[in-house]
Design a protein around this motif. Structure first.
Motif, mmCIF file in Angstrom:
data_model
loop_
_atom_site.group_PDB
_atom_site.id
_atom_site.type_symbol
_atom_site.label_atom_id
_atom_site.label_comp_id
_atom_site.label_asym_id
_atom_site.label_seq_id
_atom_site.Cartn_x
_atom_site.Cartn_y
_atom_site.Cartn_z
ATOM 1 N N UNK A 103 0.813 -1.222 0.000
ATOM 2 C CA UNK A 103 0.000 0.000 0.000
ATOM 3 C C UNK A 103 0.846 1.272 0.000
ATOM 4 N N UNK A 104 0.440 2.201 -0.852
ATOM 5 C CA UNK A 104 0.951 3.567 -0.807
ATOM 6 C C UNK A 104 -0.157 4.485 -0.355
ATOM 7 N N UNK A 105 0.123 5.335 0.633
ATOM 8 C CA UNK A 105 -0.895 6.243 1.172
ATOM 9 C C UNK A 105 -0.657 7.650 0.625
ATOM 10 N N UNK A 106 -1.721 8.243 0.088
ATOM 11 C CA UNK A 106 -1.696 9.649 -0.329
ATOM 12 C C UNK A 106 -2.601 10.405 0.637
ATOM 13 N N UNK A 107 -2.031 11.360 1.366
ATOM 14 C CA UNK A 107 -2.825 12.114 2.341
ATOM 15 C C UNK A 107 -2.775 13.598 2.022
ATOM 16 N N UNK A 108 -3.887 14.273 2.253
ATOM 17 C CA UNK A 108 -3.971 15.679 1.886
ATOM 18 C C UNK A 108 -2.962 16.556 2.593
ATOM 19 N N UNK A 109 -2.754 16.310 3.878
ATOM 20 C CA UNK A 109 -1.847 17.147 4.661
ATOM 21 C C UNK A 109 -1.308 16.353 5.843
ATOM 22 N N UNK A 110 -0.028 16.490 6.086
ATOM 23 C CA UNK A 110 0.575 15.844 7.252
ATOM 24 C C UNK A 110 0.172 16.556 8.548
ATOM 25 N N UNK A 111 -0.358 17.793 8.436
ATOM 26 C CA UNK A 111 -0.690 18.567 9.633
ATOM 27 C C UNK A 111 -2.166 18.466 10.035
ATOM 28 N N UNK A 112 -3.051 18.144 9.099
ATOM 29 C CA UNK A 112 -4.491 18.146 9.395
ATOM 30 C C UNK A 112 -4.847 17.064 10.413
ATOM 31 N N UNK A 113 -5.511 17.459 11.481
ATOM 32 C CA UNK A 113 -5.858 16.527 12.550
ATOM 33 C C UNK A 113 -6.729 15.395 12.021
ATOM 34 N N UNK A 114 -7.752 15.736 11.220
ATOM 35 C CA UNK A 114 -8.670 14.698 10.743
ATOM 36 C C UNK A 114 -7.971 13.680 9.854
ATOM 37 N N UNK A 115 -7.046 14.152 9.007
ATOM 38 C CA UNK A 115 -6.342 13.237 8.109
ATOM 39 C C UNK A 115 -5.349 12.364 8.874
#
Length: 338
Positions: free
Chosen positions: A174-186
């Motif tokens: 698996x490769x994870x794409x996340x919107x922001x490393x700082x966003x609490x919800x993400x």
């Protein structure tokens, strides 16, 4: 005589200078007042309650659904609602907009909870001034916010992890794409996902890249993962635009000579924007975790108005989340009517 001839010219020049300075000052004052006007009622005697919803990104389709829900509830209960946000996701710009809302002495603020050292003091200042704050979509439980309305993001990420186990029989790279490393919800979604799969020895998390909550950024992050890990067979996108960006990248590289990925790649995403649903229907995206952004906006305003009316409200209102696959289509999205 020469001096007498010059005198009218001096007067004319002086008048022109005064006029020019006056016009410049007028435009300067208009510029300084522009932003504060976003948060100001035109009539100070207007009895309507004045709220502001501060989004993560102004024209993000997900946040527009939150706005529609909030506006509907505000209109129903005769309140005024302003909707503002950064043009592109930017924590410092969000903080600045919250500061402006506090300074304007708005009646109530609805905003995304931020994992930022400036956020808690800002909320404290708002509360001191009698301005309640409700967090939407992403919580900040260690602040003085009066309530949170949104998904249980940890549980939603866990749901995505369980769906992956089910679909892959516990075997995936698996490769994870996340919107922001700082966003609490993400961060909570990623944490839930990782906890769900951590006991599966044949599920490997290869890496995670940031998309900056942007479709092009998602495609770029996915390409970087695909290039670095040719064995990758699954993507997990944590924000609304990620699945679309990942799908776009995969489609683009399939058209190129020397394709990086020969086998079909699974995509698990978040949210049910129309294009994501279409990609599920086409079999490009395997599944998505569906939230209720319209409900978040509507319930957030309802709770805020109840609080301002002196009623006791819940401190956490979790909106629904569920998984949608091709077999579930078509389905009822819920209260937004879209």
């Amino acid at each position: 005589m020469f001096k007498t001839w010059l005198r009218p010219h001096y007067i004319l020049i002086t008048l022109l200078l005064i006029g020019t300075v006056s016009i410049s000052l007028f435009h300067l004052m208009k510029a300084l007042q522009y932003e504060s006007a976003m948060f100001s009622d035109e009539n100070s005697h207007d009895p309507q309650i004045h709220l502001v919803l501060i989004s993560q990104e102004l024209d993000n389709p997900y946040w527009r659904l939150i706005e529609h829900g909030a506006r509907s509830a505000a209109e129903k209960r005769k309140a005024t609602l302003e909707y503002v946000g950064p043009v592109q996701a930017n924590v410092q710009e969000q903080v600045r907009l919250i500061e402006m809302a506090v300074a304007s002495k708005i009646d109530g603020i609805l905003t995304q909870g931020l994992d930022d050292e400036q956020f808690a003091p800002l909320i404290h200042k708002a509360i001191e001034l009698g301005i309640p704050v409700i967090t939407i979509d992403s919580d900040a439980p260690n602040t003085e916010r009066v309530a949170y309305v949104g998904t249980d993001n940890y549980a939603a990420g866990f749901m995505a992890g369980k769906a992956l186990i089910q679909d892959t029989a516990g075997k995936a790279k698996v490769g994870i794409v996340t919107g922001s490393f700082q966003s609490v919800n993400l961060k909570e979604r990623v944490r839930g996902f990782l906890d769900a799969v951590k006991r599966e020895p044949d599920i490997r998390i290869l890496d995670m890249k940031e998309s900056n909550i942007d479709r092009i950024g998602s495609a770029s992050a996915a390409y970087g993962l695909a290039k670095a890990y040719p064995e990758l067979d699954t993507f997990f996108g944590t924000s609304a635009l990620d699945a679309m960006g990942i799908a776009q990248m995969l489609n683009d590289i399939k058209k190129s000579p020397g394709t990086l990925l020969d086998e079909r790649i699974r995509i698990f995403g978040f949210d049910d924007l129309p294009e994501t649903v279409e990609l599920i229907d086409q079999g490009v995206v395997d599944a998505t975790i569906v939230q209720q952004p319209y409900q978040m906006g509507a319930e957030g305003v309802e709770l805020m108005l109840d609080y301002l009316a002196g009623q006791k409200i819940v401190s956490v209102y979790n909106t629904d989340a569920r998984i949608v696959r091709g077999a579930n289509l078509p389905y009822n999205r819920g209260g937004d009517g879209l």
